[in-house]
Every structure is written in structure tokens, then in C-alpha cells.
Scaffold this motif. Sequence first.
Motif, PDB file in Angstrom:
ATOM      1  N   VAL A  86       0.858  -1.184   0.000  1.00  0.00           N
ATOM      2  CA  VAL A  86       0.000   0.000   0.000  1.00  0.00           C
ATOM      3  C   VAL A  86       0.899   1.241   0.000  1.00  0.00           C
ATOM      4  O   VAL A  86       1.442   1.614   1.040  1.00  0.00           O
ATOM      5  CB  VAL A  86      -0.954   0.038   1.213  1.00  0.00           C
ATOM      6  N   PRO A  92      -4.461   6.962  -0.309  1.00  0.00           N
ATOM      7  CA  PRO A  92      -4.973   6.201   0.834  1.00  0.00           C
ATOM      8  C   PRO A  92      -6.140   6.859   1.565  1.00  0.00           C
ATOM      9  O   PRO A  92      -7.021   6.172   2.071  1.00  0.00           O
ATOM     10  CB  PRO A  92      -3.759   6.076   1.754  1.00  0.00           C
ATOM     11  N   GLU A  93      -6.160   8.203   1.611  1.00  0.00           N
ATOM     12  CA  GLU A  93      -7.212   8.874   2.377  1.00  0.00           C
ATOM     13  C   GLU A  93      -8.594   8.606   1.808  1.00  0.00           C
ATOM     14  O   GLU A  93      -9.581   8.664   2.541  1.00  0.00           O
ATOM     15  CB  GLU A  93      -6.938  10.375   2.478  1.00  0.00           C
ATOM     16  N   ILE A  95      -9.163   5.845  -0.851  1.00  0.00           N
ATOM     17  CA  ILE A  95      -9.432   4.436  -1.201  1.00  0.00           C
ATOM     18  C   ILE A  95      -9.854   3.650   0.036  1.00  0.00           C
ATOM     19  O   ILE A  95     -10.538   2.637  -0.077  1.00  0.00           O
ATOM     20  CB  ILE A  95      -8.279   3.740  -1.965  1.00  0.00           C
ATOM     21  N   ARG A  96      -9.474   4.137   1.218  1.00  0.00           N
ATOM     22  CA  ARG A  96      -9.887   3.451   2.454  1.00  0.00           C
ATOM     23  C   ARG A  96     -11.392   3.551   2.688  1.00  0.00           C
ATOM     24  O   ARG A  96     -11.939   2.854   3.538  1.00  0.00           O
ATOM     25  CB  ARG A  96      -9.129   4.008   3.654  1.00  0.00           C
ATOM     26  N   VAL A 101     -11.849  -2.467  -0.593  1.00  0.00           N
ATOM     27  CA  VAL A 101     -10.451  -2.260  -0.196  1.00  0.00           C
ATOM     28  C   VAL A 101     -10.257  -2.753   1.237  1.00  0.00           C
ATOM     29  O   VAL A 101      -9.304  -3.485   1.536  1.00  0.00           O
ATOM     30  CB  VAL A 101     -10.037  -0.778  -0.329  1.00  0.00           C
ATOM     31  N   ILE A 102     -11.164  -2.377   2.112  1.00  0.00           N
ATOM     32  CA  ILE A 102     -11.064  -2.785   3.515  1.00  0.00           C
ATOM     33  C   ILE A 102     -11.159  -4.304   3.640  1.00  0.00           C
ATOM     34  O   ILE A 102     -10.386  -4.933   4.380  1.00  0.00           O
ATOM     35  CB  ILE A 102     -12.155  -2.087   4.364  1.00  0.00           C
ATOM     36  N   VAL A 105      -7.789  -5.835   2.564  1.00  0.00           N
ATOM     37  CA  VAL A 105      -6.731  -5.634   3.562  1.00  0.00           C
ATOM     38  C   VAL A 105      -6.978  -6.509   4.787  1.00  0.00           C
ATOM     39  O   VAL A 105      -6.041  -7.098   5.341  1.00  0.00           O
ATOM     40  CB  VAL A 105      -6.605  -4.142   3.936  1.00  0.00           C
ATOM     41  N   GLY A 121       0.088   5.349   3.403  1.00  0.00           N
ATOM     42  CA  GLY A 121      -0.547   4.059   3.134  1.00  0.00           C
ATOM     43  C   GLY A 121      -1.103   3.420   4.392  1.00  0.00           C
ATOM     44  O   GLY A 121      -2.067   2.648   4.350  1.00  0.00           O
ATOM     45  N   GLN A 123      -2.879   4.715   6.512  1.00  0.00           N
ATOM     46  CA  GLN A 123      -4.279   5.103   6.727  1.00  0.00           C
ATOM     47  C   GLN A 123      -5.225   3.977   6.312  1.00  0.00           C
ATOM     48  O   GLN A 123      -6.279   3.787   6.923  1.00  0.00           O
ATOM     49  CB  GLN A 123      -4.609   6.372   5.934  1.00  0.00           C
ATOM     50  N   VAL A 124      -4.835   3.229   5.292  1.00  0.00           N
ATOM     51  CA  VAL A 124      -5.646   2.095   4.842  1.00  0.00           C
ATOM     52  C   VAL A 124      -5.593   0.972   5.882  1.00  0.00           C
ATOM     53  O   VAL A 124      -6.600   0.340   6.187  1.00  0.00           O
ATOM     54  CB  VAL A 124      -5.197   1.612   3.445  1.00  0.00           C
ATOM     55  N   ALA A 128      -8.724  -0.568   8.111  1.00  0.00           N
ATOM     56  CA  ALA A 128      -9.023  -2.004   8.075  1.00  0.00           C
ATOM     57  C   ALA A 128      -8.811  -2.674   9.431  1.00  0.00           C
ATOM     58  O   ALA A 128      -9.068  -3.872   9.576  1.00  0.00           O
ATOM     59  CB  ALA A 128      -8.161  -2.690   7.014  1.00  0.00           C
TER      60      ALA A 128
END
Length: 195
Positions: A86, A92-93, A95-96, A101-102, A105, A121, A123-124, A128
Motif C-alpha cells: 500500500v 490512501p485517504e 481508497i480506504r 479495499v477494507i 486488507v 498508506g 491510513q488504509v 481495516a
Amino acid sequence: MAVKKILMLVGDYVEDYEVMVPFQMLLMVGHDVKAVCPGKKAGETVRTAVHDFEGDQTYSEKPGHNFALNFDFDAVDPAAFDGLVVPGGRAPEYIRLNPRVIEIVKHFGAAKKPIAAVCHGQQVLVAADVIAGCQCMAYPAVQPDIERAGATYVGPNETFTNAVTSGNIVTGPAWPAHPQWMRQFLDLLGTKIEA
């Protein structure tokens, strides 16, 4: 060396070096890397941004390259992959916020598969809920998120060239950490490079 299948989660305005360099490094050592973005297919691109450290209170941002995706996001089966990368930047801000995505992960976290995240990254990983109890590095602005997620924040050195491995997760503070970050990720993958 056994070829590993690596998934890379990206989005528009991913940091240029943080997507390009790891993608190329992992290909260079013989791994099969699939770069995907929510809502996009193989052959499409994401815009990148170059973040630099020029003495300001935070990083500066300049236009980067277009980065070509080589796999369809909707076709991702996380069980088919051995590791996850990631990259940072602004991607990341947002796509999370994508539930898939969650879910992806969380699969890597629950299966204890190697995960590498750098800069923002993490942040993802926070979204999750896969870093509780870990030591974790990130760009300093992400420290509050990491600590609220139950992880211990490890600060960068003066040159941002360090990285930390905690269980199945390796994190770095920014692109200057690539040598340490990728070396530790390759260790988690069991990849041996001989001189």
C-alpha cells in the motif's frame, strides 16, 4: 526462488516514487505484481504526485507520471496473493472509504500474509483495523491515527530512511525508506537475494 504474487492497492494521486519504485523493485527480483485501483481496469492509469521535503512545514506536491494499472480491481481474489503493498500519497485517504479495499486488507491481516505500507498508506491499514498491537512507522501526520488504532508509533530518523517490521507488517515513513522497507518486505516474503 519461488515467485510470489503481490497485490498493490493504488489510486489517483498516489505518491509517484512510492508506487513506481516498489513496483519495479518487486518485478526486478522476479515477483508477479498486480497493481489495481478501485473503479479501474487493467490498461487504465492513475495520476501520481511527487512529494518532496524542501524545508516547509510539510511535504511539497508536484505532478508526477501516469502509472499504468495491470489488473482489474473487480477481479481481485485476495486469497490468490502472497503479499500486499500500500503506497502513500493522497490515494490512501479516499481508497480506504471503499468497502472492498477494507475487505481485501482485512484478508491479508487475518491470514498473517506480508503487508508493506509506506507514508500515508498506513491510513488504509488503520481503516481495516489490522495494526492493533503492532509497531508502526508512517509520515508523522499519520501518528495520531496509528496510536488511536492501538499501535505504537515509531518515529522516522532524520533522513526518513528507516523502516520497522512488526509481525507480518512492514512500514516506512516515506519514499527515502525504500531500501530498508523493501528489504524487510522481501524478508517477510522469504525472498533471498544473493550477491
